[in-house]
Motif scaffolding. Structure first.
Motif, PDB file in Angstrom:
ATOM      1  N   ASP A  62       0.797  -1.217   0.000  1.00 18.80           N
ATOM      2  CA  ASP A  62       0.000   0.000   0.000  1.00 18.80           C
ATOM      3  C   ASP A  62       0.832   1.270   0.000  1.00 18.80           C
ATOM      4  O   ASP A  62       0.293   2.368  -0.174  1.00 18.80           O
ATOM      5  CB  ASP A  62      -0.957   0.022   1.204  1.00 18.80           C
ATOM      6  N   VAL A 109       1.337   6.400   2.202  1.00 17.30           N
ATOM      7  CA  VAL A 109       0.459   5.379   1.622  1.00 17.30           C
ATOM      8  C   VAL A 109      -0.145   5.923   0.334  1.00 17.30           C
ATOM      9  O   VAL A 109      -0.650   7.056   0.290  1.00 17.30           O
ATOM     10  CB  VAL A 109      -0.646   4.988   2.613  1.00 17.30           C
ATOM     11  N   ARG A 160      -5.004  12.280   5.436  1.00 14.94           N
ATOM     12  CA  ARG A 160      -5.225  12.224   3.983  1.00 14.94           C
ATOM     13  C   ARG A 160      -4.915  13.589   3.398  1.00 14.94           C
ATOM     14  O   ARG A 160      -5.470  14.606   3.830  1.00 14.94           O
ATOM     15  CB  ARG A 160      -6.684  11.849   3.685  1.00 14.94           C
ATOM     16  N   PRO A 180      -2.557   6.755  -2.791  1.00  9.58           N
ATOM     17  CA  PRO A 180      -4.004   6.966  -2.926  1.00  9.58           C
ATOM     18  C   PRO A 180      -4.650   5.760  -3.590  1.00  9.58           C
ATOM     19  O   PRO A 180      -3.979   4.952  -4.242  1.00  9.58           O
ATOM     20  CB  PRO A 180      -4.111   8.219  -3.801  1.00  9.58           C
ATOM     21  N   ASP A 181      -5.952   5.626  -3.413  1.00 13.79           N
ATOM     22  CA  ASP A 181      -6.676   4.502  -4.009  1.00 13.79           C
ATOM     23  C   ASP A 181      -6.564   4.503  -5.531  1.00 13.79           C
ATOM     24  O   ASP A 181      -6.605   3.463  -6.176  1.00 13.79           O
ATOM     25  CB  ASP A 181      -8.149   4.529  -3.605  1.00 13.79           C
ATOM     26  N   GLY A 182      -6.421   5.670  -6.091  1.00 11.95           N
ATOM     27  CA  GLY A 182      -6.285   5.821  -7.535  1.00 11.95           C
ATOM     28  C   GLY A 182      -6.076   7.282  -7.835  1.00 11.95           C
ATOM     29  O   GLY A 182      -6.166   8.130  -6.945  1.00 11.95           O
ATOM     30  N   GLY A 190      -5.029  12.847  -1.955  1.00  9.17           N
ATOM     31  CA  GLY A 190      -5.706  11.613  -1.585  1.00  9.17           C
ATOM     32  C   GLY A 190      -4.784  10.581  -0.972  1.00  9.17           C
ATOM     33  O   GLY A 190      -5.250   9.599  -0.383  1.00  9.17           O
ATOM     34  N   ALA A 191      -3.458  10.765  -1.104  1.00 12.35           N
ATOM     35  CA  ALA A 191      -2.512   9.873  -0.432  1.00 12.35           C
ATOM     36  C   ALA A 191      -2.587  10.108   1.076  1.00 12.35           C
ATOM     37  O   ALA A 191      -3.094  11.137   1.543  1.00 12.35           O
ATOM     38  CB  ALA A 191      -1.092  10.116  -0.939  1.00 12.35           C
TER      39      ALA A 191
END
Length: 217
Positions: free
Chosen positions: A9, A163, A40, A165-167, A29-30
């Motif tokens: 992740d 970490v 975040r 971001p989700d995308g 977003g990370a």
């Protein structure tokens, strides 16, 4: 893509091995983790080193800014106004200076710890949750970052972790404008619209232009 820890992740080295102007919007977003708190990222600023008059490395490497010259994936921390710590993610390729300032974010976990770090020692006042990491110094304080974290490996080699971001964020959700308090060509920051933030996010910090230079008498 790889990181230095094996944690799938975390942001990969290849993600950061690009110019700051490319990395900055992609970091929105990370999540950055440290000492029981996660934030975040909702606002960042790009700094392009020796091509950027607003960068701490504009005049070349020094003891203060040496980590900014790579390799990517490390934390550049600096002390400002004699009281505040601010944090940057080093990016680009080894030997050049590129970094992204972490300007603001939303505290996701560790709210009680973040509140305790941000409680005024003089008045005992606790800021709203929206304001816990709303600004670069507030973000660093909420995370418990200090100058001892200078050079921390964000990709698995330290207690500070970045970490992914989700995308990639929706391009329509990203706004851009002048950096806060940084002058550009002509005396203002409008020539460098290198601040990026997520629209409609309450944790984004207010914009303040650079103070005008005083003319010598």
């Amino acid at each position: 893509m790889t990181d230095r820890s094996g944690r799938p992740d975390l942001v990969a080295v290849e993600f950061l091995a690009r110019p700051a102007l490319e990395v900055a919007p992609d970091l929105l977003g990370a999540v950055i983790e440290h000492d029981g708190v996660t934030v975040r990222l909702t606002e960042v600023e790009a700094y392009a080193g020796e091509q950027d008059p607003g960068s701490h490395s504009f005049r070349g490497p020094t003891d203060r800014n040496r980590v900014m010259f790579g390799p990517p994936g490390f934390l550049y921390v600096y002390f400002t106004y004699g009281m505040h710590t601010c944090a940057n993610v080093v990016c680009g390729t080894d030997g050049e200076s590129q970094a992204v300032l972490l300007r603001a974010g939303e505290v996701l976990t560790g709210l009680d710890e973040a509140r305790s770090r941000r409680t005024s020692a003089r008045t005992g006042q606790v800021p709203s949750d929206r304001d816990l990491a709303r600004g670069p110094a507030r973000l660093a304080k909420a995370l418990g970052l200090t100058m001892n974290d200078y050079g921390a490996d964000l990709l698995g080699g330290s207690a500070v972790r970045l970490v992914a971001p989700d995308g990639p964020p929706d391009p329509g959700a990203i706004a851009t404008g002048p950096r806060v308090g940084v002058r550009g060509v002509g005396g203002d920051g409008t020539a460098y619209p290198w601040r990026f933030w997520l629209r409609d996010e309450p944790t984004v910090s207010p914009y303040r232009p650079a103070a005008p230079l005083r003319q010598r008498q």
